[in-house]
Design a protein around this motif. Structure first.
Motif, PDB file in Angstrom:
ATOM      1  N   LEU A 356      29.212 -46.069-128.960  1.00  0.00           N
ATOM      2  CA  LEU A 356      29.266 -44.742-129.571  1.00  0.00           C
ATOM      3  C   LEU A 356      29.722 -44.903-131.015  1.00  0.00           C
ATOM      4  O   LEU A 356      30.910 -44.795-131.327  1.00  0.00           O
ATOM      5  CB  LEU A 356      30.219 -43.832-128.794  1.00  0.00           C
ATOM      6  CG  LEU A 356      30.182 -42.339-129.152  1.00  0.00           C
ATOM      7  CD1 LEU A 356      28.768 -41.795-129.013  1.00  0.00           C
ATOM      8  CD2 LEU A 356      31.125 -41.556-128.260  1.00  0.00           C
ATOM      9  N   PHE A 358      30.747 -44.437-134.823  1.00  0.00           N
ATOM     10  CA  PHE A 358      31.410 -43.344-135.525  1.00  0.00           C
ATOM     11  C   PHE A 358      32.036 -43.913-136.786  1.00  0.00           C
ATOM     12  O   PHE A 358      32.292 -45.128-136.875  1.00  0.00           O
ATOM     13  CB  PHE A 358      32.473 -42.706-134.627  1.00  0.00           C
ATOM     14  CG  PHE A 358      33.076 -41.441-135.173  1.00  0.00           C
ATOM     15  CD1 PHE A 358      32.374 -40.250-135.143  1.00  0.00           C
ATOM     16  CD2 PHE A 358      34.341 -41.451-135.744  1.00  0.00           C
ATOM     17  CE1 PHE A 358      32.921 -39.085-135.660  1.00  0.00           C
ATOM     18  CE2 PHE A 358      34.890 -40.293-136.262  1.00  0.00           C
ATOM     19  CZ  PHE A 358      34.184 -39.110-136.218  1.00  0.00           C
ATOM     20  N   ARG A 389      27.981 -37.817-126.838  1.00  0.00           N
ATOM     21  CA  ARG A 389      27.543 -37.255-128.115  1.00  0.00           C
ATOM     22  C   ARG A 389      26.797 -35.960-127.858  1.00  0.00           C
ATOM     23  O   ARG A 389      25.890 -35.914-127.019  1.00  0.00           O
ATOM     24  CB  ARG A 389      26.649 -38.242-128.877  1.00  0.00           C
ATOM     25  CG  ARG A 389      26.296 -37.763-130.281  1.00  0.00           C
ATOM     26  CD  ARG A 389      25.511 -38.826-131.043  1.00  0.00           C
ATOM     27  NE  ARG A 389      26.318 -39.981-131.363  1.00  0.00           N
ATOM     28  CZ  ARG A 389      27.174 -40.028-132.382  1.00  0.00           C
ATOM     29  NH1 ARG A 389      27.342 -38.968-133.164  1.00  0.00           N
ATOM     30  NH2 ARG A 389      27.871 -41.123-132.623  1.00  0.00           N
ATOM     31  N   VAL A 394      30.655 -35.631-131.744  1.00  0.00           N
ATOM     32  CA  VAL A 394      31.177 -36.486-130.674  1.00  0.00           C
ATOM     33  C   VAL A 394      32.220 -35.687-129.908  1.00  0.00           C
ATOM     34  O   VAL A 394      33.090 -35.049-130.511  1.00  0.00           O
ATOM     35  CB  VAL A 394      31.802 -37.774-131.255  1.00  0.00           C
ATOM     36  CG1 VAL A 394      32.538 -38.549-130.175  1.00  0.00           C
ATOM     37  CG2 VAL A 394      30.732 -38.650-131.886  1.00  0.00           C
ATOM     38  N   GLY A 467      29.777 -35.001-136.794  1.00  0.00           N
ATOM     39  CA  GLY A 467      28.919 -36.186-136.910  1.00  0.00           C
ATOM     40  C   GLY A 467      29.234 -36.974-138.151  1.00  0.00           C
ATOM     41  O   GLY A 467      29.065 -36.505-139.263  1.00  0.00           O
ATOM     42  N   GLU A 469      28.361 -40.535-138.071  1.00  0.00           N
ATOM     43  CA  GLU A 469      27.934 -41.736-137.371  1.00  0.00           C
ATOM     44  C   GLU A 469      27.899 -42.933-138.294  1.00  0.00           C
ATOM     45  O   GLU A 469      27.437 -42.865-139.415  1.00  0.00           O
ATOM     46  CB  GLU A 469      26.534 -41.502-136.760  1.00  0.00           C
ATOM     47  CG  GLU A 469      26.101 -42.594-135.828  1.00  0.00           C
ATOM     48  CD  GLU A 469      24.811 -42.220-135.117  1.00  0.00           C
ATOM     49  OE1 GLU A 469      23.990 -43.130-134.877  1.00  0.00           O
ATOM     50  OE2 GLU A 469      24.621 -41.048-134.815  1.00  0.00           O
TER      51      GLU A 469
END
Length: 470
Positions: A356, A358, A389, A394, A467, A469
């Motif tokens: 995930l 980030f 997500r 998240v 977000g 990312e």
């Protein structure tokens, strides 16, 4: 319609300017076209009248056998003349304007036997390969117009002018021509001018705003990073005076906030350092107390004081603002945290995707999540962590099986040193700073944390991170 409006400042301004230019050009073009059409129609009528007036005078001077050739010479792709026994314009069909034009033609002819008639009709002209109209017999105008092939379609055709002049020999000279002139070249030039104006506006907007949009975008990004606790370097101060003033104000605000935080951190660090010494001294003295029960109580109280001082210093220092932001894997961070708690014999589980990505500060996020897990294990016996997500955001959920928190007390639980005495007694420990520290760290990332009691029992702490990312 809202979806059609651009989100960018450049394109919004360009769209407004283009619409304004197109509207202004279209209005001017419409006015000019209307006036040109009016003038063109008047010129077309005058042209037909002039040609038929000249033709009548000429027919009076040529022999009878030369009449067909003369008429043929006067015909053109736009003007068609013929001689017949009937008038092309019915008697009494003229309105006031047409009668006025016919009277003017009579005066120009200056012939007692002549009678001019004019009529504006909606029809196309019939193409003539040769001029033999002197042999055509017009029994009636109604049959000529209404019974002609395609008469219904002709009624929707462009306007044409029909002229009939009664000659001295009793016959009628009939003429017909469209009133509207061919499309002049200035109409194409006008359309090209509109397109050229739009292109010029777009080029001017692109060149003019290049030095404005860039600094505004940089300022917006810097404000977003500053809102997440990131230390932002002072921005350059170019551009117009208004933009420069705004950038200077932002840089000054950043400097003042940073100075305030640094002063507060240094002050609390000094206070914490000063308190550690007397606490340590009291601890040593407490160890010398012979009464075991009294000694244990004093040591426990001093331990609580030490933990509160350290927690207060940690909260004031705010690790979220002191660590640089960077790419990280939230799943890996959560796995490490769960492994540490399981090693201590705690019931902590994790549900998360393989990775995930980030962008954030790992120490601050781990600390916030660790505080939530600590609370869940302490007051709810276990902690269930779930990561996923939701679009660009998240979501992190931590659930337990404890008694939960009443809805009217949820917000109060985020205040420093706040405790829910009804369900959390002093035996469980804690300073009441866990949730405050967690929310401070999450908000430093631009996110939010919410608490809710589950219908089946237990408490859910949900973190929503915007977000970013990696």
């Amino acid at each position: 319609m809202i979806r059609l409006v651009p989100r960018s400042l450049v394109w919004r301004l360009a769209l407004l300017l283009v619409l304004a230019v197109v509207a202004a050009q279209a209005a001017a073009f419409a006015m000019f076209a209307s006036e040109a059409t009016r003038v063109g129609r008047a010129a077309g009528r005058t042209q037909v009248i002039d040609r038929i007036a000249i033709l009548v005078r000429l027919l009076d001077t040529v022999p009878a056998d030369a009449v067909p050739g003369t008429i043929a010479a006067f015909n053109s792709p736009r003007h068609h003349f013929s001689i017949g026994q009937a008038s092309l314009v019915p008697d009494g069909a003229m309105d006031a304007d047409e009668a006025r034009l016919a009277h003017g033609l009579d005066r120009r002819l200056q012939a007692d036997a002549s009678e001019a008639r004019l009529l504006l009709v909606k029809r196309d002209l019939v193409k003539h390969d040769s001029v033999k109209h002197d042999a055509v017999k017009h029994d009636s105008v109604e049959r000529d117009v209404a019974d002609a092939p395609g008469a219904e379609e002709r009624r929707a055709k462009p306007e044409a002018l029909q002229v009939s002049v009664h000659l001295a020999d009793g016959r009628w000279l009939n003429g017909e021509a469209p009133v509207a002139l061919p499309t002049p070249p200035w109409m194409r030039i006008g359309l090209f001018q509109i397109v050229a104006s739009v292109v010029a506006v777009l080029v001017a907007v692109g060149l003019g705003l290049r030095g404005v949009v860039g600094p505004v975008t940089a300022l917006a990004q810097a404000a977003e990073e500053a809102g997440r606790g990131t230390l932002v370097a002072p921005l350059p101060e170019p551009g117009p005076a208004e933009l420069k003033t705004m950038t200077i104000a932002f840089n000054r605000m950043q400097a003042r906030l940073r100075a305030y935080v640094d002063d507060r951190t240094r002050m609390l660090a000094a206070v914490s350092h000063d308190l550690r010494t007397p606490i340590a001294s009291l601890w040593l003295r407490a160890e010398m107390v012979e009464d075991e029960a009294l000694r244990a109580g004093m040591v426990r109280t001093l331990g609580d004081m030490k933990r509160m001082v350290e927690a207060t210093l940690s909260f004031a220092r705010d690790d979220a603002a002191s660590q640089a932001s960077g790419p990280l894997d939230l799943t890996e961070l959560a796995r490490t945290l769960v492994s540490d708690h399981v090693a201590l014999g705690r019931d902590v589980t994790l549900s998360a995707p393989e990775t995930l990505p980030f962008a954030g500060r790992p120490d601050a996020l781990r600390r916030a999540l660790d505080n939530l897990v600590e609370n869940a294990v302490r007051y709810g016996a276990r902690a269930r962590i779930a990561l996923d997500r939701d679009g660009a955001d998240v979501r992190i959920r931590v659930e337990d099986d404890g008694p939960g928190i009443p809805a009217d007390r949820v917000e109060a639980m985020f205040e420093p040193f706040a405790r829910l005495d009804d369900s959390r007694n002093d035996e469980t420990g804690g300073t009441g700073l866990g949730l405050a520290i967690a929310r401070s760290a999450i908000r430093a990332h631009g996110g939010e944390i919410r608490l809710a009691t589950l219908p089946q029992g237990g408490l859910r702490a949900e973190i929503v991170l915007p977000g970013a990312e990696g």
